[in-house]
Design an enzyme around this catalytic site. Sequence first.
Site, PDB file in Angstrom:
ATOM      1  CB  CYS A  43      -0.930  -0.017   1.210  1.00 47.90           C
ATOM      2  SG  CYS A  43      -1.873   1.499   1.369  1.00 47.90           S
ATOM      3  CB  CYS A  48      -3.298   2.542  -1.569  1.00 46.67           C
ATOM      4  SG  CYS A  48      -3.513   0.846  -1.056  1.00 46.67           S
ATOM      5  CE  LYS A  51      -4.833   4.073  -6.220  1.00 47.80           C
ATOM      6  NZ  LYS A  51      -5.292   2.713  -6.135  1.00 47.80           N
ATOM      7  CE1 TYR A 177     -10.747  -4.286  -7.197  1.00 46.08           C
ATOM      8  CE2 TYR A 177     -10.569  -2.009  -6.477  1.00 46.08           C
ATOM      9  CZ  TYR A 177     -11.166  -3.253  -6.381  1.00 46.08           C
ATOM     10  OH  TYR A 177     -12.160  -3.459  -5.479  1.00 46.08           O
ATOM     11  CD  GLU A 181      -6.763   2.030  -9.034  1.00 47.91           C
ATOM     12  OE1 GLU A 181      -5.609   1.647  -8.741  1.00 47.91           O
ATOM     13  OE2 GLU A 181      -7.672   2.149  -8.193  1.00 47.91           O
ATOM     14  CG  HIS A 434     -29.098  22.124  -4.530  1.00 46.98           C
ATOM     15  ND1 HIS A 434     -29.206  21.199  -5.557  1.00 46.98           N
ATOM     16  CD2 HIS A 434     -29.281  23.343  -5.087  1.00 46.98           C
ATOM     17  CE1 HIS A 434     -29.475  21.848  -6.687  1.00 46.98           C
ATOM     18  NE2 HIS A 434     -29.514  23.148  -6.423  1.00 46.98           N
ATOM     19  CD  GLU A 439     -28.623  17.987  -4.997  1.00 47.24           C
ATOM     20  OE1 GLU A 439     -29.580  18.311  -4.282  1.00 47.24           O
ATOM     21  OE2 GLU A 439     -28.017  18.806  -5.735  1.00 47.24           O
TER      22      GLU A 439
HETATM   23  P1  NDP Z   1      -7.450  -8.023 -10.484  1.00 54.79           P
HETATM   24  O1  NDP Z   1      -7.611  -9.360  -9.899  1.00 54.79           O
HETATM   25  O2  NDP Z   1      -8.339  -6.908 -10.045  1.00 54.79           O
HETATM   26  O3  NDP Z   1      -7.537  -8.112 -12.070  1.00 54.79           O
HETATM   27  C1  NDP Z   1      -6.740  -8.973 -12.798  1.00 54.79           C
HETATM   28  C2  NDP Z   1      -7.097  -8.821 -14.247  1.00 54.79           C
HETATM   29  O4  NDP Z   1      -6.204  -9.608 -15.026  1.00 54.79           O
HETATM   30  C3  NDP Z   1      -8.504  -9.303 -14.557  1.00 54.79           C
HETATM   31  O5  NDP Z   1      -9.061  -8.469 -15.534  1.00 54.79           O
HETATM   32  C4  NDP Z   1      -8.256 -10.710 -15.097  1.00 54.79           C
HETATM   33  O6  NDP Z   1      -9.232 -11.139 -15.993  1.00 54.79           O
HETATM   34  C5  NDP Z   1      -6.946 -10.517 -15.826  1.00 54.79           C
HETATM   35  N1  NDP Z   1      -6.194 -11.767 -15.937  1.00 54.79           N
HETATM   36  C6  NDP Z   1      -5.850 -12.609 -14.945  1.00 54.79           C
HETATM   37  N2  NDP Z   1      -5.162 -13.652 -15.433  1.00 54.79           N
HETATM   38  C7  NDP Z   1      -5.060 -13.469 -16.764  1.00 54.79           C
HETATM   39  C8  NDP Z   1      -4.487 -14.210 -17.828  1.00 54.79           C
HETATM   40  N3  NDP Z   1      -3.851 -15.342 -17.595  1.00 54.79           N
HETATM   41  N4  NDP Z   1      -4.587 -13.725 -19.082  1.00 54.79           N
HETATM   42  C9  NDP Z   1      -5.237 -12.561 -19.305  1.00 54.79           C
HETATM   43  N5  NDP Z   1      -5.804 -11.829 -18.362  1.00 54.79           N
HETATM   44  C10 NDP Z   1      -5.722 -12.265 -17.085  1.00 54.79           C
HETATM   45  O7  NDP Z   1      -5.915  -7.686 -10.281  1.00 54.79           O
HETATM   46  P2  NDP Z   1      -5.100  -6.365 -10.295  1.00 54.79           P
HETATM   47  O8  NDP Z   1      -3.739  -6.816 -10.667  1.00 54.79           O
HETATM   48  O9  NDP Z   1      -5.737  -5.297 -11.100  1.00 54.79           O
HETATM   49  O10 NDP Z   1      -5.158  -5.938  -8.770  1.00 54.79           O
HETATM   50  C11 NDP Z   1      -4.907  -6.876  -7.731  1.00 54.79           C
HETATM   51  C12 NDP Z   1      -5.756  -6.600  -6.539  1.00 54.79           C
HETATM   52  O11 NDP Z   1      -5.222  -5.493  -5.837  1.00 54.79           O
HETATM   53  C13 NDP Z   1      -7.197  -6.208  -6.836  1.00 54.79           C
HETATM   54  O12 NDP Z   1      -8.037  -7.285  -7.022  1.00 54.79           O
HETATM   55  C14 NDP Z   1      -7.558  -5.440  -5.592  1.00 54.79           C
HETATM   56  O13 NDP Z   1      -7.974  -6.363  -4.634  1.00 54.79           O
HETATM   57  C15 NDP Z   1      -6.262  -4.779  -5.206  1.00 54.79           C
HETATM   58  N6  NDP Z   1      -6.226  -3.380  -5.651  1.00 54.79           N
HETATM   59  C16 NDP Z   1      -7.094  -2.490  -5.104  1.00 54.79           C
HETATM   60  C17 NDP Z   1      -7.100  -1.179  -5.503  1.00 54.79           C
HETATM   61  C18 NDP Z   1      -8.071  -0.220  -4.917  1.00 54.79           C
HETATM   62  O14 NDP Z   1      -8.634  -0.516  -3.865  1.00 54.79           O
HETATM   63  N7  NDP Z   1      -8.345   0.902  -5.564  1.00 54.79           N
HETATM   64  C19 NDP Z   1      -6.171  -0.686  -6.497  1.00 54.79           C
HETATM   65  C20 NDP Z   1      -5.303  -1.703  -7.037  1.00 54.79           C
HETATM   66  C21 NDP Z   1      -5.341  -2.993  -6.607  1.00 54.79           C
HETATM   67  P3  NDP Z   1     -10.578 -11.885 -15.537  1.00 54.79           P
HETATM   68  O15 NDP Z   1     -11.418 -10.881 -14.834  1.00 54.79           O
HETATM   69  O16 NDP Z   1     -11.155 -12.358 -16.822  1.00 54.79           O
HETATM   70  O17 NDP Z   1     -10.152 -13.007 -14.648  1.00 54.79           O
END
Ligand code: NDP
Length: 448
Positions: A43, A48, A51, A177, A181, A434, A439
């Site tokens: 984080c 976080c 970012k 995510y 982002e 407002h 709202e």
């Molecule tokens: P996520 O799990 O959110 O997303 C991973 C993405 O990669 C999905 O779209 C997934 O597709 C795709 N993917 C996974 N495996 C493959 C593959 N083999 N080939 C192609 N595409 C693939 O992971 P992130 O890396 O974005 O983030 C990790 C975690 O960190 C998040 O889930 C969240 O919990 C946390 N996070 C939170 C944030 C916040 O609170 N603002 C900000 C950043 C991270 P599919 O959906 O089809 O499986």
Amino acid sequence: MNRYDYDLLTIGAGSGGVRAARMAATTGARVAIAEDRRLGGTCVNVGCVPKKLLVYAAQFGEAFDDAGGFGWSVGARHIDWRQLIANKDREIERLNGIYGKLLDDSGVTLYRGSARLLDRHTVEIEEKTYTAEHILVATGGRPSRLDIPGAELAITSDEAFALEELPESVLIAGGGYIAVEFAGIFNSLGSAVALHYRGPMFLRGFDADIRSTLAEEMKKRGIDLRFECCPDAIKRGTTGLKVHDSTGSTTDVDQILMAVGRVPRTAGIGLEEVGIELNTKGAVVVDAYSRTCVPNIYAVGDCTDRMNLTPVAIGEAMALVDTLFHNRPTAMDYSNIPTAVFSQPNIGTVGLTEEQARQNHTISVYRSTFRPMKHTMSGREEKTMMKLIVDSENDRVLGVHMVGPDAGEIVQGMAIALKCGATKAQFDATVGIHPTAAEEFVTMRDPI
Ligand code: NDP
């Protein structure tokens, strides 16, 4: 005479580990924590915090664009990426220091080095051994990469925070995510951005209206969204990189960012050797009280791959301290956890999506899509979308979803209402502020 050196020894000084160590120490427990990298974990160092700082930088670009409608003339603009990264690094260093001071002030002993379990009560840190009655594993996670030829030529979010130059063009693989982002950050800072996602629509698990609204807004900003498309090979080109994808196309870009999920950091610390069960993703298997199958060893945060969010790791840590040191067995409550995605525009969400709610409830759906007041003069063609999911039988609000400026800030307040079991009638009886976008959540009268 104490049987062990410590009452609690925590491996990993990220959000969950530090919170558990500090809170345990305030009860008078003897606590140590081991960390082999910078304090604060994902984080603070590569998640976080940096970012959000980059998101702020990105939003200036939008503000300059919008200023003309309000009478401002904005001159030539230039983003000094190196300056941005240096200032961000300075802030992270300050936070690393604060984490060290917090540990120090609460009497937690910090060991710098990698830790390894030798048996269920003994941990080795840099060739010295320490014993503890309770051990907490809070080692977090790391970004994963696609298993394709040339994957090593791509960066992950870890490296994206430390790039020497702002890429002129970047291709982002993934649709979660981190992908959306960073797409927003690079796009707003001036890079040409393409996002490749393997499925028909990104942000799987979010409400369908959230997903489609964000996709539309990203396209308006010039992000090249390609769904049903995934990189399958990367090569060095004459200047940058060449990405071949599953649709047969090849794209030339400066950088490729893999944002395809994160994996728990659980290898090489002796977990399986002492009998701790890991799941197929390598996450530590725990019960509702964060206890592993070895009764004095616990795990919280991303290394357990439950809900990988900083406030959740902190919540799990607090529950564990209640269980172990306040004699109050406490399980973390995972219901109605709000979350924000700091895309451009932001997403804020809490509770059930429409699709989830339909599985077990008869529901009414309220939705409003409008142009934020600011953009009536800025000229920006951006829409805000808000949505309420209501249980038709008892009028309870089951889900609140928003895409729009400050969605995270707005939905945090809505999350309190959901936690209290608020009904739609109570939303309606709440007087709006407002003129705000928020709202709208208390003025939606007709279900769709
Ligand atoms: P996520 O799990 O959110 O997303 C991973 C993405 O990669 C999905 O779209 C997934 O597709 C795709 N993917 C996974 N495996 C493959 C593959 N083999 N080939 C192609 N595409 C693939 O992971 P992130 O890396 O974005 O983030 C990790 C975690 O960190 C998040 O889930 C969240 O919990 C946390 N996070 C939170 C944030 C916040 O609170 N603002 C900000 C950043 C991270 P599919 O959906 O089809 O499986």
